[in-house]
Scaffold this motif. Structure first.
Motif, PDB file in Angstrom:
ATOM      1  N   LEU A  18       0.861  -1.231  -0.054  1.00 25.87           N
ATOM      2  CA  LEU A  18      -0.176   0.057   0.023  1.00 25.87           C
ATOM      3  C   LEU A  18       0.779   1.176  -0.045  1.00 25.87           C
ATOM      4  N   PHE A  19       1.842   1.283   0.991  1.00 21.75           N
ATOM      5  CA  PHE A  19       2.807   2.420   0.928  1.00 21.75           C
ATOM      6  C   PHE A  19       3.625   2.478  -0.356  1.00 21.75           C
ATOM      7  N   SER A  20       3.813   1.570  -1.058  1.00 18.91           N
ATOM      8  CA  SER A  20       4.706   1.615  -2.151  1.00 18.91           C
ATOM      9  C   SER A  20       3.930   2.128  -3.368  1.00 18.91           C
ATOM     10  N   GLY A  21       2.650   2.218  -3.114  1.00 17.67           N
ATOM     11  CA  GLY A  21       1.899   2.787  -4.196  1.00 17.67           C
ATOM     12  C   GLY A  21       1.626   4.277  -4.162  1.00 17.67           C
ATOM     13  N   ILE A  22       2.203   4.858  -2.808  1.00 18.71           N
ATOM     14  CA  ILE A  22       1.962   6.345  -2.560  1.00 18.71           C
ATOM     15  C   ILE A  22       3.284   6.942  -2.743  1.00 18.71           C
ATOM     16  N   PHE A  23       3.416   8.186  -3.393  1.00 21.65           N
ATOM     17  CA  PHE A  23       4.412   8.982  -3.722  1.00 21.65           C
ATOM     18  C   PHE A  23       4.197  10.422  -3.576  1.00 21.65           C
ATOM     19  N   THR A  24       5.160  11.431  -3.402  1.00 19.03           N
ATOM     20  CA  THR A  24       5.180  12.815  -3.334  1.00 19.03           C
ATOM     21  C   THR A  24       6.098  13.366  -4.291  1.00 19.03           C
ATOM     22  N   VAL A  25       5.542  14.574  -4.831  1.00 17.45           N
ATOM     23  CA  VAL A  25       6.581  15.328  -5.959  1.00 17.45           C
ATOM     24  C   VAL A  25       6.549  16.583  -5.322  1.00 17.45           C
ATOM     25  N   LYS A  26       7.882  17.174  -5.451  1.00 17.78           N
ATOM     26  CA  LYS A  26       7.940  18.369  -4.784  1.00 17.78           C
ATOM     27  C   LYS A  26       7.616  19.483  -5.850  1.00 17.78           C
ATOM     28  N   GLN A  27       7.561  20.848  -5.334  1.00 15.87           N
ATOM     29  CA  GLN A  27       7.197  21.998  -5.949  1.00 15.87           C
ATOM     30  C   GLN A  27       8.293  22.088  -7.029  1.00 15.87           C
ATOM     31  N   GLN A  28       7.884  22.670  -8.193  1.00 13.98           N
ATOM     32  CA  GLN A  28       8.762  22.947  -9.583  1.00 13.98           C
ATOM     33  C   GLN A  28       9.340  21.818  -9.727  1.00 13.98           C
ATOM     34  N   THR A  29       8.830  20.596  -9.579  1.00 12.85           N
ATOM     35  CA  THR A  29       9.292  19.280 -10.149  1.00 12.85           C
ATOM     36  C   THR A  29       8.155  18.451 -10.671  1.00 12.85           C
ATOM     37  N   ALA A  30       8.755  17.642 -11.801  1.00 13.63           N
ATOM     38  CA  ALA A  30       7.647  16.619 -12.409  1.00 13.63           C
ATOM     39  C   ALA A  30       8.136  15.197 -12.249  1.00 13.63           C
ATOM     40  N   ALA A  31       7.298  14.245 -12.060  1.00 14.20           N
ATOM     41  CA  ALA A  31       7.669  12.774 -12.214  1.00 14.20           C
ATOM     42  C   ALA A  31       7.392  12.216 -13.120  1.00 14.20           C
ATOM     43  N   ARG A  41       2.539   8.195 -17.498  1.00 16.86           N
ATOM     44  CA  ARG A  41       1.827   9.514 -17.211  1.00 16.86           C
ATOM     45  C   ARG A  41       3.227  10.238 -16.470  1.00 16.86           C
ATOM     46  N   ILE A  42       2.646  11.702 -16.440  1.00 12.56           N
ATOM     47  CA  ILE A  42       3.689  12.614 -15.823  1.00 12.56           C
ATOM     48  C   ILE A  42       2.811  13.284 -14.598  1.00 12.56           C
ATOM     49  N   SER A  43       3.405  13.387 -13.501  1.00 16.97           N
ATOM     50  CA  SER A  43       2.916  13.566 -11.997  1.00 16.97           C
ATOM     51  C   SER A  43       3.326  14.833 -11.624  1.00 16.97           C
ATOM     52  N   ASN A  44       2.600  16.013 -11.268  1.00 18.41           N
ATOM     53  CA  ASN A  44       3.239  17.269 -10.993  1.00 18.41           C
ATOM     54  C   ASN A  44       3.394  17.208  -9.512  1.00 18.41           C
ATOM     55  N   SER A  45       3.757  18.509  -9.005  1.00 17.87           N
ATOM     56  CA  SER A  45       3.692  18.521  -7.417  1.00 17.87           C
ATOM     57  C   SER A  45       2.639  18.106  -6.636  1.00 17.87           C
ATOM     58  N   GLY A  46       2.826  17.354  -5.481  1.00 12.46           N
ATOM     59  CA  GLY A  46       1.479  17.064  -4.587  1.00 12.46           C
ATOM     60  C   GLY A  46       1.847  15.417  -4.370  1.00 12.46           C
ATOM     61  N   LEU A  47       0.699  15.069  -3.710  1.00 12.33           N
ATOM     62  CA  LEU A  47       0.698  13.489  -3.322  1.00 12.33           C
ATOM     63  C   LEU A  47      -0.085  12.782  -4.287  1.00 12.33           C
ATOM     64  N   HIS A  48       0.727  11.734  -4.764  1.00 12.00           N
ATOM     65  CA  HIS A  48       0.048  10.873  -5.814  1.00 12.00           C
ATOM     66  C   HIS A  48       0.116   9.353  -5.566  1.00 12.00           C
ATOM     67  N   PHE A  49      -0.742   8.486  -6.235  1.00 10.68           N
ATOM     68  CA  PHE A  49      -0.795   7.088  -6.014  1.00 10.68           C
ATOM     69  C   PHE A  49      -0.492   6.492  -7.563  1.00 10.68           C
ATOM     70  N   LYS A  50       0.203   5.202  -7.298  1.00  7.39           N
ATOM     71  CA  LYS A  50       0.387   4.289  -8.446  1.00  7.39           C
ATOM     72  C   LYS A  50       0.237   2.934  -8.269  1.00  7.39           C
TER      73      LYS A  50
END
Length: 340
Positions: A18-31, A41-50
């Motif tokens: 469950l925790f491996s499916g949660i990640f965060t992206v810092k401000q002014q950064t894209a994952a 996909r491309i994830s912008n700053s904030g809390l995301h799930f995969k």
């Protein structure tokens, strides 16, 4: 007992998944997310799930403005080697993160190559002095070339600056000597001008001093002459003629001078000759001088009168020679007689 252990293991594994499916992206950064090696996909700053295990974060892109300093060594048109430091400010375009991540392996190397190419194409067209004066033109040329090339890869060139121009050491020493010589030349010109002004001012001051000194002497002599004239008039009123009065005044001044010299106790001045006969000799000499001057003056007056008479006679003869000859029987205008 065994079931309890299995349950605990299952719960722990569930939490890990469950925790491996949660990640965060810092401000002014894209994952950038990939699933089984394919872009997802491309994830912008904030809390995301995969999706755990299946989705992986392939990389992160910095969206801040970045700066790259490039040091380029090249040669100018007048064969001077020079080093230029070019600062390139660039940023990943937020709408083209895919191109920036997948199309370009190393953005810094790519930008450096284009900077080298543009600088080594522009600087050899200029002389060293022009490189310093037209560094903005070099920066604009680099920015224009980089924009055309890097836009394809999702990068925006914000600004380029030529922050340093460093010629060869010997060239800098020669330039410093030239600059020092120019400044010494200007300093010498100013010093010469200042010296000329001082000389002119000194000459003017001396001329003014001489003029005032001459004016003072002239005033002094004028007053002395006026005083002598008044003294002669006074003596004439009591029956003493002008020559005798003048001689008497000179003798009086002679003895006044002797008296003033005698009053100075610290004076080393000696007046020679200084005998009683001196005043009589001075008086006789003055009378003889006055008589001689009168005779010379009378002779000069007679000579001038003779010259003036000859000049007038010559002018009269010249006028008569210029008149046209008269025919017999003609009568001049002034010779007409009225009939009786």
């Amino acid at each position: 007992m065994i079931s309890t252990i299995l349950t605990a293991i299952f719960v722990v594994f569930a939490f890990i998944v469950l925790f491996s499916g949660i990640f965060t992206v810092k401000q002014q950064t894209a994952a950038v997310l990939e699933r089984f090696g394919k872009f997802q996909r491309i994830s912008n700053s904030g809390l995301h799930f995969k999706v755990p295990v299946f989705d992986q974060i392939s990389g992160r892109i910095n969206l801040k403005v970045q700066q790259l300093d490039v040091l380029v060594e090249t040669k100018t048109k007048d064969d001077v080697f020079v080093k230029l430091k070019i600062s390139v400010q660039f940023q990943v375009i937020s709408t083209r993160i895919y191109d920036a991540f997948y199309k370009l392996e190393n953005s810094h190397d790519q930008i450096t190559s284009y900077v080298f190419d543009v600088v080594r194409a522009e600087v050899p067209k200029m002389k060293l002095d022009d490189v310093f004066e037209r560094k903005d033109d070099i920066a604009i040329a680099v920015k224009r070339e980089l924009n055309e090339a890097m836009e394809e890869y999702g990068y925006d060139i914000i600004k380029t600056l030529v922050t340093d121009i460093d010629p060869d050491v010997q060239v800098k020493a020669a330039m410093n000597r030239i600059n020092a010589s120019e400044r010494e030349k200007v300093a010498a010109e100013y010093e010469a001008e200042a010296e000329r002004i001082k000389i002119v001012a000194k000459a003017r001051a001396e001329a003014e001093s001489k003029r005032l000194q001459g004016q003072g002497i002239a005033d002094q002599r004028r007053e002395i002459a006026r005083g002598l004239e008044e003294s002669v008039d006074v003596l004439n009123n009591v029956g003493i003629n002008s020559q005798e009065a003048s001689a008497l005044i000179v003798v009086t001044q002679h003895y006044d001078t002797l008296q003033s010299l005698g009053e100075e106790t610290q004076s080393n001045l000696i007046l020679l000759p200084n005998s009683p006969q001196t005043g009589s000799d001075m008086l006789n000499n003055m009378i003889a001088s006055f008589t001689a001057s009168n005779q010379i003056g009378e002779a000069m007056k007679k000579e001038n009168a003779a010259r003036e008479k000859k000049r007038k006679e010559k002018e009269e003869r010249k006028k008569r020679d210029q008149l046209p000859p008269q025919l017999p029987g003609e009568q001049e205008e002034g010779d007409y007689e009225s009939p009786q």
